[in-house]
Enzyme design. Structure first.
Site, PDB file in Angstrom:
ATOM      1  N   HIS A  39      33.877 -45.395 -91.589  1.00  0.00           N
ATOM      2  CA  HIS A  39      32.651 -45.480 -92.395  1.00  0.00           C
ATOM      3  C   HIS A  39      31.399 -45.086 -91.640  1.00  0.00           C
ATOM      4  O   HIS A  39      30.351 -44.916 -92.235  1.00  0.00           O
ATOM      5  CB  HIS A  39      32.489 -46.880 -92.964  1.00  0.00           C
ATOM      6  CG  HIS A  39      31.822 -47.869 -92.038  1.00  0.00           C
ATOM      7  ND1 HIS A  39      32.264 -48.104 -90.763  1.00  0.00           N
ATOM      8  CD2 HIS A  39      30.745 -48.673 -92.223  1.00  0.00           C
ATOM      9  CE1 HIS A  39      31.481 -49.011 -90.202  1.00  0.00           C
ATOM     10  NE2 HIS A  39      30.551 -49.374 -91.047  1.00  0.00           N
ATOM     11  N   SER A  93      25.617 -36.761 -90.368  1.00  0.00           N
ATOM     12  CA  SER A  93      26.494 -37.517 -91.249  1.00  0.00           C
ATOM     13  C   SER A  93      27.569 -36.536 -91.725  1.00  0.00           C
ATOM     14  O   SER A  93      27.440 -35.320 -91.534  1.00  0.00           O
ATOM     15  CB  SER A  93      25.721 -38.061 -92.440  1.00  0.00           C
ATOM     16  OG  SER A  93      24.753 -38.983 -92.016  1.00  0.00           O
ATOM     17  N   GLY A 125      29.385 -46.530 -85.508  1.00  0.00           N
ATOM     18  CA  GLY A 125      29.544 -47.780 -84.752  1.00  0.00           C
ATOM     19  C   GLY A 125      28.625 -47.773 -83.544  1.00  0.00           C
ATOM     20  O   GLY A 125      28.393 -46.731 -82.916  1.00  0.00           O
TER      21      GLY A 125
END
Lengths: 150, 476
Positions: free
Chosen positions: B399, B380, B402
């Site tokens: 964000h 992350s 995907g």
């Protein structure tokens, strides 16, 4: 073996499938009539959550919904099942649907969700309008489908 | 998708000039490889968004854009109420205010590692995750109404957290102008025992270690150092938000003709901001945002309880909490003049740069943290906003990674148990109530988060600060 309630309709297992869509999943049901296709959609929806064979049909829940046309009714129907699953914390194994003039009444047979035994993979958030279709093919067979958000 | 129709503005910016019925341009930020790998539907959906009334400047797509419902996921669009602008339930999505909160622990990796297994097991027990697992709070409608107005502030006032937490949450932990009365009884019913639960799908609670620092001077202000242990929580407004999304999507679809709206796609269902329906949706959506903020706050409380039992040396402080499915009223400079806009971010993170008034005081010199979640086996990222004036896509960034493979495809290809075993060999402990759920969330079913984040950096949407690698992942 669990004994099914006497009110259980004696019908052949409806034909349904789930199909791939981006981050989510499509559900599709087939039937000789519209109501049967909607019943099959219910099974497809349960199978998105967990393997159907793990669910027993021991308790019945009644559902009623209505809409202006069959696709809107399918949207209502899928969301009604999602809602019942969520608030009752149940999974459903058998569906019996009657549709008259875009008014749907249904009995759903299922049982309380047991995370250990059912191992639910995902929770369905709701029906979407994507790929939402209710149609009859040339042979008269009905299909009903939409993508659900998980 | 192929590149036909895209004008290459730079290596990471692509544009389709407006031609009727488009009202504004479509702009996509990604490198060529990411753009080529995207589904053709992303272009179609982005162009559809440009046709909505009152849209300002352009419809934007982030480097992680993929096929969504009406709006692409990774889509950003702003509307001016004075220009007949709309608010769209589809443009926010079903999981209203889904977002990421990252919590600092003040632990270093060597302090944490001896406790990794015990923490994984205890978190799996203490954090309600997956379908059918309720939370510890059982709220009646009156109490829920207070949550929907108070957000994380309600949670702190009821003993779930510390006042200092609120300083590190968007909007101070409480979104104003929420209207709990615009939330349906069904939505209330779906939330009664869901506050403080993770949910399922791609939601998680993850213990992570800082594996790389890209901007030491910024990382210092964020108090992130190499080998620091942090915890990230990814979840949203649970059943309440899902039901609000369903209720208003349906109502907006039915009402569209009465507003003279001809929608290219039913999922683009929207209503004028200055309409009763538009205002009711905004009130309900803000209520759902507060529900999500309270949810992440209660989960943080549960997390603190576990750490205080097993590793009392830890001090858990919120780094930041940001939502990525939301519509917010913000002021942006458009053609040199400030305008009040309703910015939809659907699978996109707000990314305000240094000096912006909405960035918490302690972080204002470096910009707002942008928290980007990867898949459970990868990494992350923490970034910070690049522009104080929201110069790119109204101050937005990507964000997440995907998906590159569908859930059904992943479940057929991988076994959950194998994935858990393989990740355990790499020192990553996965805990989940469902092995099929783990298979569906297989790391390889996601695109490369590094590629997405590098494109966000190159496009000047946000600046990379730190990479986080997973140590323990509680999956829903």
């Amino acid at each position: 073996m669990h004994r099914q309630p006497e009110t259980m309709p004696a019908i052949a297992e409806p034909h349904w499938e789930v199909y791939a869509h981006g981050a989510d999943v499509g559900i599709r049901g087939f039937g000789a009539g519209l109501a049967e296709a909607f019943e099959a959609v219910g099974l497809a929806l349960t199978s998105v959550v967990c393997e159907l064979s793990r669910v027993q049909a021991s308790h019945a829940v009644e559902v009623h919904c209505a809409a202006r046309e069959p696709e809107a009714l399918l949207f209502e129907w899928v969301n009604a099942i999602v809602y019942e699953m969520a608030i009752r914390r149940m999974l459903f194994r058998r569906y019996r649907v009657a549709i008259v003039d875009c008014e749907l009444t249904a009995s759903l047979w299922g049982e309380a969700l047991d995370p250990q035994r059912h191992e639910p993979a995902v929770e369905v958030k709701g029906a979407t309008y994507t790929d939402l279709r209710v149609q009859q093919d040339d042979s008269g067979r009905w299909s009903a489908q939409c993508i659900v958000d998980v | 998708m192929d590149l036909d129709g895209w004008e290459r503005v730079s290596a990471t910016e692509w544009r389709i000039a407006p031609r009727a019925p488009m009202r504004v341009a479509a702009v996509l930020y990604a490198d060529e490889a990411l753009l080529r790998a995207m589904d053709e539907k992303v272009r179609q959906q982005l162009v559809n968004v440009t046709r909505l009334p009152g849209i300002v400047e352009a419809a934007y797509a982030m480097p992680d854009a993929h096929w969504g419902y009406g709006f692409p996921i990774g889509g950003v669009a702003a509307f001016d109420a004075d220009a007949g602008g709309v608010v769209s339930a589809g443009g926010v999505g079903f999981d209203i205010s889904c977002g990421v909160r990252t919590v600092l622990t003040a632990l270093r990796r060597p302090q944490f590692e001896p406790h990794q297994l015990a923490l994984a097991n205890e978190l799996a027990r203490a954090i309600p995750a997956g379908m059918g697992r309720g939370g510890y709070l059982h709220l009646d409608d009156a109490q829920l109404g207070e949550v929907l107005t108070g957000g994380a502030r309600w949670a702190v006032e009821h003993g779930y957290g510390e006042p200092a937490d609120l300083l590190r949450i968007e909007d101070g932990g409480q979104v104003l102008h929420a209207k709990p009365a615009c939330v349906s009884p069904r939505a209330y019913a779906r939330m009664r025992d869901q506050l403080g639960t993770l949910g399922s799908g791609n939601h998680y609670l993850e213990i992570q270690a800082v594996s790389e620092i890209y901007r030491p001077e910024v990382a210092e202000i964020l108090e992130l150092h190499r080998d620091d242990v942090v915890v990230s929580i990814h979840c949203g407004s649970r059943g309440l938000g899902h039901q609000i999304g369903t209720d208003y999507l349906q109502e907006m679809v039915h009402a569209a003709p009465s507003f003279g709206l001809q929608l290219p796609d039913r999922e683009l269902a929207c209503a004028p901001i200055r309409s009763d329906l538009g205002q009711r949706y905004l009130g309900a959506m803000r209520a759902a945002s507060n529900c999500a903020l309270a949810n992440r706050q209660v989960l943080t409380h549960l997390l603190r309880e576990v750490f205080s039992r097993l590793l009392p040396a830890a001090t858990l402080r919120v780094l930041y909490d940001v939502s990525h499915n939301i519509c917010k009223e913000e002021t942006h400079q458009v053609d040199g003049a400030p305008r009040r806009l309703f910015v939809h971010r659907k699978g996109a993170t707000r990314a305000f740069g240094p000096g912006h008034a909405d960035v918490p005081d302690a972080l204002r010199t470096v910009g707002q943290p942008v928290l980007i979640g990867g898949s459970m086996g990868t990494g992350s990222f923490v970034l910070v906003g690049a522009h104080a004036d929201g110069a790119r896509a109204f101050g937005s960034a990507c964000h997440g990674a995907g998906r590159s493979m569908s859930r059904t495809g992943a479940a057929k290809r991988w076994s959950g148990r194998q994935i858990v075993a393989q990740l355990a060999e790499r020192g990553i402990l996965i805990r989940s109530p469902s092995m099929r759920g783990v298979a569906e969330e297989a790391p390889e079913a996601y695109k490369s988060i590094d590629q997405v984040v590098d494109a966000a950096e190159a496009a000047q949407l946000a600046h990379k600060v730190a990479r986080l690698e997973p140590l323990v992942c509680i999956k829903g």
